[in-house]
Design a protein around this motif. Structure first.
Motif, PDB file in Angstrom:
ATOM      1  N   LYS A 234     -17.190  45.298  23.919  1.00 35.71           N
ATOM      2  CA  LYS A 234     -16.803  44.346  24.963  1.00 35.71           C
ATOM      3  C   LYS A 234     -17.848  43.253  25.105  1.00 35.71           C
ATOM      4  O   LYS A 234     -17.541  42.116  25.451  1.00 35.71           O
TER       5      LYS A 234
ATOM      6  N   PHE B  39     -18.671  31.605  24.270  1.00 36.43           N
ATOM      7  CA  PHE B  39     -18.943  30.609  23.242  1.00 36.43           C
ATOM      8  C   PHE B  39     -17.749  29.669  23.068  1.00 36.43           C
ATOM      9  O   PHE B  39     -17.891  28.454  23.035  1.00 36.43           O
ATOM     10  N   LYS B  40     -16.580  30.245  22.967  1.00 43.17           N
ATOM     11  CA  LYS B  40     -15.369  29.443  22.807  1.00 43.17           C
ATOM     12  C   LYS B  40     -15.152  28.516  23.990  1.00 43.17           C
ATOM     13  O   LYS B  40     -14.579  27.449  23.850  1.00 43.17           O
ATOM     14  N   ASN B  41     -15.574  28.970  25.151  1.00 42.17           N
ATOM     15  CA  ASN B  41     -15.418  28.132  26.328  1.00 42.17           C
ATOM     16  C   ASN B  41     -16.520  27.090  26.421  1.00 42.17           C
ATOM     17  O   ASN B  41     -16.617  26.366  27.400  1.00 42.17           O
ATOM     18  N   ARG B  42     -17.352  27.052  25.405  1.00 38.95           N
ATOM     19  CA  ARG B  42     -18.414  26.042  25.316  1.00 38.95           C
ATOM     20  C   ARG B  42     -19.309  26.029  26.553  1.00 38.95           C
ATOM     21  O   ARG B  42     -19.609  24.956  27.098  1.00 38.95           O
ATOM     22  N   VAL B  43     -19.694  27.211  27.006  1.00 42.68           N
ATOM     23  CA  VAL B  43     -20.605  27.268  28.151  1.00 42.68           C
ATOM     24  C   VAL B  43     -21.917  26.581  27.792  1.00 42.68           C
ATOM     25  O   VAL B  43     -22.310  26.531  26.629  1.00 42.68           O
TER      26      VAL B  43
ATOM     27  N   GLN C 221     -18.096  35.964  22.614  1.00 42.87           N
ATOM     28  CA  GLN C 221     -17.147  35.059  21.947  1.00 42.87           C
ATOM     29  C   GLN C 221     -16.404  34.196  22.958  1.00 42.87           C
ATOM     30  O   GLN C 221     -16.251  32.993  22.768  1.00 42.87           O
ATOM     31  N   VAL C 222     -15.939  34.839  24.006  1.00 40.76           N
ATOM     32  CA  VAL C 222     -15.213  34.101  25.040  1.00 40.76           C
ATOM     33  C   VAL C 222     -16.094  32.997  25.615  1.00 40.76           C
ATOM     34  O   VAL C 222     -15.665  31.849  25.755  1.00 40.76           O
TER      35      VAL C 222
ATOM     36  N   CYS D 136     -18.744  37.783  33.047  1.00 42.30           N
ATOM     37  CA  CYS D 136     -18.090  38.808  32.235  1.00 42.30           C
ATOM     38  C   CYS D 136     -18.841  40.123  32.371  1.00 42.30           C
ATOM     39  O   CYS D 136     -20.043  40.130  32.608  1.00 42.30           O
TER      40      CYS D 136
END
Lengths: 341, 341
Positions: free
Chosen positions: A105, A114-118, A111-112, A97
DNA sequence: TTGTAAGCGTTATCAA
DNA sequence: TTGATAACGCTTACAA
């Protein structure tokens, strides 16, 4: 055509999905012949594991988040390549990203990820970032974060930084040695560690040479070609500076443009040193003296630090690794060219 | 601390996970007050949706795969930025991979993207890629693929390309008009559409000017600074070329270096034109004449094409969009400088 | 060595 | 407007 699942393979072979899963995972508790057949059938059906399902079940993913200000900065793209070189063989992929230097940004991107559970995050902050709450939320949820280049010690976990202080110190010392005495500093936000350290190195070199520090010729928030140009024009009009130490190569090109536009010459009238060694630095005329950062080394260290945390399953120490930099003396800062070899 | 799930929110509020899911998704079939409470509690618990679970359940993901030869090429990084600008507002994220110009890495990357069940792929092939079986496997599984720049019509779906032919034609025509007659062509693999088209444009311009085509001064597989340098040295030693049309700016810098090393001048003795307008092109001395590609426009078109396929849920037409390019005449190709304005 | 069964967190269907 | 329930595809105790 629907994508093949392990159930399809299991049905075709008259075994259960568990067996197929084990065979595919290389689990030793499965007969060699069965494993063979499973692999053949998988190949035949064009089976590709659904890592979404796998990640959900395992509670962890093989994706590492990488967040940088801009991927098209030479430095960052090289760090990314180095990180990939460590992570890919280890079975991890990168979700990359960019923050585009905007803290808003950056927050979104975090957030992205985190949500994708990296499984972890390797990042360098935007130039606007002064508050780190959004990162702390991530580390509190036990997602390991490794910071590089633009870092802050508030965030727990390893940090990998360039030796910005020494780089700046060497650059300014070099300018002084070349005979320049009124050296301006064009830099970014001083609330960012990177620019703060370069500023300190600049001050230290001046002090060492008994050159009085003049806050009027320190320009903050100028890291682009455009702002570098504008600020240089202003300084050339209002002061008697005879050199510029720029905290970035892009601003250095703007500064040089401004100097030329004023009918002055580089390095004869005004000396210029940049920072970063962008690929254009050695293609410019005059060739730009600059500080080379070892992006590759930095990427390796950051990636290895993250791999270590993940394998050891701890939070990672709060340590800072410092990567050495190198001053590349070229043409833009050397007044007396004595003969052409 | 375990991450909050919709079940946690549901329990805390005395409702069921379904209601929470609906509330969070903005489903209208949930009472306004309930929605309020759910959002508040979600905020309080620091809930972040698990998109892994969501993707599995929904059978689709909000991740788009982006595969480019190298992210640190100015052109590609700008395409990526443009793509992000379309996809992020639409709720999609990018999983970015690089092939490093290796077909083996391209295949790996495609697998990774496929396994991650990306909703679509935007890609540009490696320079080695001549076989497209690995891409066809993906399109056959109904994953939409949009190709840009380096494309092949074997792969179904939209393609977005630069007007390479016209760019090359304009470049060579310009060289001829500037008085050069023996124009070498330094390019990449002619099995790649991009270089093939530029080669055709080169030939067309020569033909139009009645300049005989000479295969000996067409150099394939030279797109780096190093190979450009080596090949230029060879040509300057063995032929009487007086200009170079390079299919890339990097090789152009090598060519210029070779010319200077031979004691010749650019543009007085030898003219040079590049392709791509890398950022260093206008910083070089002499400033490099080159063909500017509209990377941003290309990225927008590619991303929009993919969004269209996804929303319409069809395979996408087999159409090729051509993005216009622009010749930027600078110093490296203009022999007679008549006055300085 | 293989099978059974449960569950990861979410969403969609159906029913209430 | 909300609840109950099943299912997405996979992995993993536990049992056989």
């Amino acid at each position: 055509m629907r994508r093949a699942t392990i159930i399809d393979i299991a049905n075709a072979l008259g075994v259960t999905p568990s067996t197929v899963s084990r065979a595919l995972a290389g689990n030793p508790r499965v007969k060699e012949g069965t494993r063979q057949k499973v692999h053949e059938k998988a190949m035949e059906l064009g089976y590709q594991q659904n890592v979404v399902a796998s990640s959900l079940r395992k509670g962890r993913s093989d994706t590492i988040g990488m967040l940088v200000p801009r991927i098209n900065r030479n430095f960052f793209s090289h760090v990314i390549s180095a990180v990939e070189e460590v992570l890919n063989p280890a079975g991890y992929n990168l979700l990359i990203c960019q923050s585009n230097e905007r803290v808003s940004k950056e927050k979104q991107a975090i957030q992205v990820l985190f949500k994708n559970r990296v499984a972890g995050i390797i990042m360098s902050h935007s130039i606007e970032t002064v508050d780190f709450e959004h990162i702390l939320q991530v580390t509190e949820a036990k997602v390991p974060v490794v910071q590089f280049d633009r870092v802050n010690s508030i965030v727990p976990g390893p940090r990998v930084v360039n030796d910005n202080f020494t780089g700046a110190y060497m650059a300014v010392k070099h300018l002084i040695k070349s005979g320049y005495t009124k050296i301006a500093h064009v830099t970014g936000s001083l609330s960012v560690n990177v620019y703060q350290e370069r500023f300190k190195g600049y001050q230290y070199a001046l002090n060492e040479a008994n050159i009085p520090f003049d806050a009027n010729i320190v320009i903050e928030d100028a890291i682009t070609r455009e702002t570098g140009f504008d600020q240089a024009i202003r300084l050339l009009d209002s002061t008697n500076v005879d050199a510029f130490f720029c905290a970035g190569d892009f601003s250095a090109t703007g500064v040089i443009q401004a100097i030329l536009d004023k009918g002055l010459k580089v390095p004869e009238d005004i000396g210029v040193v940049g920072f970063a060694n962008e690929p254009f630095a050695e293609l410019m005329s005059p060739k730009l003296t600059t500080v080379e950062q070892n992006a590759y080394d930095m990427g390796l260290r950051a990636a290895n630090a993250l791999m270590k945390i993940i394998s050891e399953n701890n939070g990672g120490d709060n340590v800072e690794e410092v990567v050495p930099v190198r001053l590349l003396v070229r043409e833009s800062s050397v007044k007396s060219v004595n003969g052409n070899s």
